[in-house]
Design a protein around this motif. Sequence first.
Motif, PDB file in Angstrom:
ATOM      1  N   LEU A 134       0.817  -1.221   0.000  1.00  0.00           N
ATOM      2  CA  LEU A 134       0.000   0.000   0.000  1.00  0.00           C
ATOM      3  C   LEU A 134       0.847   1.265   0.000  1.00  0.00           C
ATOM      4  O   LEU A 134       0.414   2.313  -0.495  1.00  0.00           O
ATOM      5  CB  LEU A 134      -0.927   0.008   1.220  1.00  0.00           C
ATOM      6  CG  LEU A 134      -2.129  -0.939   1.147  1.00  0.00           C
ATOM      7  CD1 LEU A 134      -2.859  -0.946   2.485  1.00  0.00           C
ATOM      8  CD2 LEU A 134      -3.078  -0.525   0.032  1.00  0.00           C
ATOM      9  N   THR A 135       2.040   1.186   0.556  1.00  0.00           N
ATOM     10  CA  THR A 135       2.891   2.370   0.634  1.00  0.00           C
ATOM     11  C   THR A 135       3.191   2.896  -0.771  1.00  0.00           C
ATOM     12  O   THR A 135       3.113   4.102  -1.032  1.00  0.00           O
ATOM     13  CB  THR A 135       4.212   2.039   1.363  1.00  0.00           C
ATOM     14  OG1 THR A 135       3.894   1.468   2.624  1.00  0.00           O
ATOM     15  CG2 THR A 135       5.067   3.285   1.557  1.00  0.00           C
ATOM     16  N   ASN A 136       3.504   1.970  -1.675  1.00  0.00           N
ATOM     17  CA  ASN A 136       3.839   2.368  -3.045  1.00  0.00           C
ATOM     18  C   ASN A 136       2.706   2.138  -4.026  1.00  0.00           C
ATOM     19  O   ASN A 136       2.857   2.409  -5.219  1.00  0.00           O
ATOM     20  CB  ASN A 136       5.072   1.588  -3.513  1.00  0.00           C
ATOM     21  CG  ASN A 136       6.260   1.820  -2.598  1.00  0.00           C
ATOM     22  OD1 ASN A 136       6.589   2.963  -2.293  1.00  0.00           O
ATOM     23  ND2 ASN A 136       6.860   0.756  -2.111  1.00  0.00           N
ATOM     24  N   GLN A 137       1.623   1.554  -3.519  1.00  0.00           N
ATOM     25  CA  GLN A 137       0.488   1.175  -4.362  1.00  0.00           C
ATOM     26  C   GLN A 137       0.957   0.334  -5.554  1.00  0.00           C
ATOM     27  O   GLN A 137       0.688   0.638  -6.728  1.00  0.00           O
ATOM     28  CB  GLN A 137      -0.293   2.412  -4.811  1.00  0.00           C
ATOM     29  CG  GLN A 137      -0.860   3.183  -3.618  1.00  0.00           C
ATOM     30  CD  GLN A 137      -2.170   3.871  -3.887  1.00  0.00           C
ATOM     31  OE1 GLN A 137      -2.611   4.006  -5.014  1.00  0.00           O
ATOM     32  NE2 GLN A 137      -2.825   4.337  -2.834  1.00  0.00           N
ATOM     33  N   THR A 138       1.664  -0.732  -5.215  1.00  0.00           N
ATOM     34  CA  THR A 138       2.128  -1.687  -6.222  1.00  0.00           C
ATOM     35  C   THR A 138       1.679  -3.087  -5.816  1.00  0.00           C
ATOM     36  O   THR A 138       1.274  -3.306  -4.672  1.00  0.00           O
ATOM     37  CB  THR A 138       3.660  -1.691  -6.344  1.00  0.00           C
ATOM     38  OG1 THR A 138       4.211  -1.979  -5.042  1.00  0.00           O
ATOM     39  CG2 THR A 138       4.174  -0.355  -6.814  1.00  0.00           C
ATOM     40  N   TYR A 139       1.781  -4.006  -6.765  1.00  0.00           N
ATOM     41  CA  TYR A 139       1.442  -5.392  -6.432  1.00  0.00           C
ATOM     42  C   TYR A 139       2.273  -6.339  -7.270  1.00  0.00           C
ATOM     43  O   TYR A 139       2.808  -5.969  -8.319  1.00  0.00           O
ATOM     44  CB  TYR A 139      -0.046  -5.667  -6.656  1.00  0.00           C
ATOM     45  CG  TYR A 139      -0.478  -5.670  -8.107  1.00  0.00           C
ATOM     46  CD1 TYR A 139      -0.868  -4.497  -8.738  1.00  0.00           C
ATOM     47  CD2 TYR A 139      -0.478  -6.854  -8.852  1.00  0.00           C
ATOM     48  CE1 TYR A 139      -1.246  -4.498 -10.072  1.00  0.00           C
ATOM     49  CE2 TYR A 139      -0.869  -6.858 -10.180  1.00  0.00           C
ATOM     50  CZ  TYR A 139      -1.251  -5.676 -10.788  1.00  0.00           C
ATOM     51  OH  TYR A 139      -1.626  -5.679 -12.108  1.00  0.00           O
ATOM     52  N   GLU A 140       2.401  -7.567  -6.769  1.00  0.00           N
ATOM     53  CA  GLU A 140       2.996  -8.621  -7.578  1.00  0.00           C
ATOM     54  C   GLU A 140       2.266  -9.929  -7.313  1.00  0.00           C
ATOM     55  O   GLU A 140       1.677 -10.108  -6.243  1.00  0.00           O
ATOM     56  CB  GLU A 140       4.497  -8.775  -7.312  1.00  0.00           C
ATOM     57  CG  GLU A 140       4.859  -9.162  -5.909  1.00  0.00           C
ATOM     58  CD  GLU A 140       6.368  -9.351  -5.751  1.00  0.00           C
ATOM     59  OE1 GLU A 140       7.010  -9.890  -6.673  1.00  0.00           O
ATOM     60  OE2 GLU A 140       6.886  -8.974  -4.685  1.00  0.00           O
ATOM     61  N   ILE A 141       2.300 -10.795  -8.295  1.00  0.00           N
ATOM     62  CA  ILE A 141       1.668 -12.105  -8.153  1.00  0.00           C
ATOM     63  C   ILE A 141       2.772 -13.141  -8.009  1.00  0.00           C
ATOM     64  O   ILE A 141       3.623 -13.289  -8.890  1.00  0.00           O
ATOM     65  CB  ILE A 141       0.772 -12.412  -9.372  1.00  0.00           C
ATOM     66  CG1 ILE A 141      -0.355 -11.370  -9.430  1.00  0.00           C
ATOM     67  CG2 ILE A 141       0.200 -13.832  -9.281  1.00  0.00           C
ATOM     68  CD1 ILE A 141      -1.158 -11.382 -10.721  1.00  0.00           C
ATOM     69  N   CYS A 142       2.773 -13.821  -6.848  1.00  0.00           N
ATOM     70  CA  CYS A 142       3.852 -14.753  -6.526  1.00  0.00           C
ATOM     71  C   CYS A 142       3.312 -16.187  -6.525  1.00  0.00           C
ATOM     72  O   CYS A 142       2.134 -16.417  -6.241  1.00  0.00           O
ATOM     73  CB  CYS A 142       4.412 -14.469  -5.130  1.00  0.00           C
ATOM     74  SG  CYS A 142       4.689 -12.730  -4.786  1.00  0.00           S
ATOM     75  N   PRO A 143       4.196 -17.152  -6.823  1.00  0.00           N
ATOM     76  CA  PRO A 143       3.737 -18.549  -6.758  1.00  0.00           C
ATOM     77  C   PRO A 143       3.557 -19.012  -5.312  1.00  0.00           C
ATOM     78  O   PRO A 143       4.296 -18.573  -4.423  1.00  0.00           O
ATOM     79  CB  PRO A 143       4.872 -19.317  -7.442  1.00  0.00           C
ATOM     80  CG  PRO A 143       6.075 -18.446  -7.270  1.00  0.00           C
ATOM     81  CD  PRO A 143       5.589 -17.030  -7.260  1.00  0.00           C
ATOM     82  N   LEU A 144       2.571 -19.852  -5.086  1.00  0.00           N
ATOM     83  CA  LEU A 144       2.390 -20.469  -3.774  1.00  0.00           C
ATOM     84  C   LEU A 144       3.337 -21.660  -3.675  1.00  0.00           C
ATOM     85  O   LEU A 144       3.380 -22.495  -4.588  1.00  0.00           O
ATOM     86  CB  LEU A 144       0.934 -20.943  -3.628  1.00  0.00           C
ATOM     87  CG  LEU A 144       0.599 -21.773  -2.387  1.00  0.00           C
ATOM     88  CD1 LEU A 144       0.706 -20.934  -1.109  1.00  0.00           C
ATOM     89  CD2 LEU A 144      -0.811 -22.367  -2.501  1.00  0.00           C
ATOM     90  N   ASP A 145       4.106 -21.722  -2.621  1.00  0.00           N
ATOM     91  CA  ASP A 145       4.990 -22.864  -2.379  1.00  0.00           C
ATOM     92  C   ASP A 145       4.113 -24.081  -2.083  1.00  0.00           C
ATOM     93  O   ASP A 145       3.436 -24.137  -1.058  1.00  0.00           O
ATOM     94  CB  ASP A 145       5.899 -22.538  -1.180  1.00  0.00           C
ATOM     95  CG  ASP A 145       6.877 -23.660  -0.867  1.00  0.00           C
ATOM     96  OD1 ASP A 145       6.541 -24.839  -1.103  1.00  0.00           O
ATOM     97  OD2 ASP A 145       7.979 -23.347  -0.371  1.00  0.00           O
ATOM     98  N   MET A 146       4.126 -25.062  -2.986  1.00  0.00           N
ATOM     99  CA  MET A 146       3.186 -26.170  -2.848  1.00  0.00           C
ATOM    100  C   MET A 146       3.532 -27.113  -1.698  1.00  0.00           C
ATOM    101  O   MET A 146       2.673 -27.857  -1.234  1.00  0.00           O
ATOM    102  CB  MET A 146       3.068 -26.935  -4.173  1.00  0.00           C
ATOM    103  CG  MET A 146       2.467 -26.093  -5.305  1.00  0.00           C
ATOM    104  SD  MET A 146       1.001 -25.118  -4.831  1.00  0.00           S
ATOM    105  CE  MET A 146      -0.208 -26.401  -4.612  1.00  0.00           C
TER     106      MET A 146
END
Lengths: 203, 596
Positions: B13-25
């Motif tokens: 929220l500080t930078n109003q950015t996002y990333e989509i990361c893989p879930l460690d299965m």
Amino acid sequence: MVDDRIYEVFREIGRDLYVGNMISSHGGNLSVRLGDRVIIKRRGAMLGCLKPHDLVETRLEKNDSGVALASTELLVHRAIYKQTPALAICHCHPRTAIAFSLSRDELVPVDNEASYLLKKVPVVTEEFASGTPQMANKVAAALENYKIIMLRGHGSFAIGQTLDEAFHWSSTLEESCQIELAAKMINEPFIEYRGMSDAYPTF
Amino acid sequence: MNGWNGKILAIDLTNQTYEICPLDMEIARLFIGGRGLGARLLWDMVGPDVDPLSPDNVLIFTNGPLTATGYQTSNRFSVSTKSPLTGTVLDANSGGFWGMQFKKAGYDALVVRGKSEKPVWIEIKNEEIIFHDASDLWGMRVFAVTEKLGQKKNKRNVLCIGPAGENLSRIAAIMNDRERALARGGPGAVMGSKNLKAIVVEGKNRTPIEDPDRFKFMLYETRKLLSASPLTSQALPEFGTVVLMNIINDIGALATRNHQQTQFEGAEAISGEELTEKYLVKNAACWACPIACTRISKTDKVEGEGPEFESTWAFGAQCGIDDFPAIIEANNLCNDLGMDTISAGSTIACAMELSEKGYMDSDLRFGRADQLASTLESMAFRQGIGSDLADGSLRLATKHGHPELSMSAKGLEFPAYDPRGMQGQGLLYATSNRGGCHMRGNMVGPEVLGLPKLIDRFQVQGKSSFVILHQNVSAAIDSLVVCKFTNLGVAEEYFARVLSAVTGVHYSTGELIKVGERVWNLERLYNLREGFTRKDDTLPPRLLNDAPADGPSKGWVVQLEPMLNEYYQGRGWDENGVPRPEKLAELDLADLVERN
């Protein structure tokens, strides 16, 4: 010292097992898990008329003097407690279920009650079917997936949160086998009345 | 593996950015989802140096592999964070529709960190993530915000905070679908501290199922079991959870007037029967739920969801109030303000006792239904004495020199059950990782309802075994995530089978419960890392020393010490409540601790 409340439950269920023809005079055993300890029937005690001194308390993980007095099936009870979430075990010798276990690898109930409660009861085979580590491991492994199993030619092992619950599965299985036996004696075509019962063997 | 989406959405929220990361299965296999996955991620992300209301705390929203599959009650989701109320690990879960929609948006978890400079709301439409200015929403109440942001039952779902969260009340809830709540432990304050007003989700993905035939069989069997149980097919649909009011009062375990008594003379007037007869409009259900325990109730002033049993008790027996319309209106107001009803009611009860005994200067008095609404308003907006009440009963009672009058464990207010009449519930409260709570292995099942079989509620020896098992089962169910009410009719073996059918990963009943044990121990480790010790596994002196003078629990106090000793041994912990190395190895947690 075993709490009177706990002894009372052992006494009542032990009596019902004997009166219900689920054991012989000295057969079967019961136990409960209390944390890292086990309370089990004393070796040679008669389940049908248990006295307070017939209950033995011992450790789950390692031996203490209690093992000198405990049931010969302590090994399998310990293995079950270590491998399953059971808090109580009922082991008995239900006659009709034993008879069916001689010719089947699983018991799939046909009556409503057991279909509802059990779906399927696997039958486990072990040459030395009493008190051995091999038998203990096989029974415990089967109980990881089922709440009651049959040891071929020997008897049933049922698990629950309470002795009441484990006894429930045991008596349900025997009742189911008696119904199936009666149905076989009537020897008329079976009329399926349940939904998706063909999936029971996959349970 | 099916069931999981395999993706985590991480928002800064500080930078109003996002990333989509893989879930460690591997983490997914060991912790499944929901509360378990949340605890595992929180362990890495938020250490003891982080203030719960600082930008470094995180909100971790999670669903599970069963979510949105259509399995009964597969609507729930969870939030994990460090609690601003207790300082412990926290998870809270909620029903409704948002959780299902969140899963359909394509994620297993949403991690929110940092702090926005200005109020913001987030819109998630699968991989489209939009940050919106929320300046015009700041200050608005929950119902208005939910409507304004376009809540649409199965299509678009709104999660938000109300004024209580904005004003950093430590008992603030996060609300979803208007009247469902992630309530306990103050997650709403964490969201408020980040200037995050709302998260809106729209999703299109379907959850693939590994073995559809087996899944269909489990759906069929579960429907049959829920239909056959009188609890899930009759009691809950007809009376809602308030069906417990008369039952718990009859056995002398209904906490009354801040636990000064264990029976309430006005229980009948605030019972499930009374609610159904006089105030119920209809019942309703969360997504994919056949139980439909939700009440839609109505008074001359309000109409809305609820109240649940705990809310009815908190504003009722705990405050000495038997005015049902006032209770329904207080519940409705709490939903609109975004505040935990249990902590709110119990904190007001604590203030009533402090005031009656002259320890606090206020006119709050037991039985004064007319004081509920104004007190709640003052709490949410931090006005007058409400500002002190907004931080919960322990901070309030401590400020006035009598912390022993806070009916809480680790700072979280108890629910309705007075543990002097239910020994196992006492041990449960004392050892619950998020503080005094009934949803972490509720002993009302075995000690009162006979589920799966009735055990003696006053029995002490051996009681810890039941508490441990129910805590583990509870953590497993919270990790699936499904509603605990299904467990009233459906045993754990069914959950293990349906999880295996959906994911293709075989879980025996024991393995599923082992996941719960793993989660419980990780939460314990988290609290130990925060500085909690055995001395925190306790109850207020009133419950340990003052026996009820009359009623079915007459003469009983909680026998905590022997149960606690037995509990630690049964859990494989040392005498200080620290998990032993062999237990951590057994649960695949040893490496995690060594790395820390």
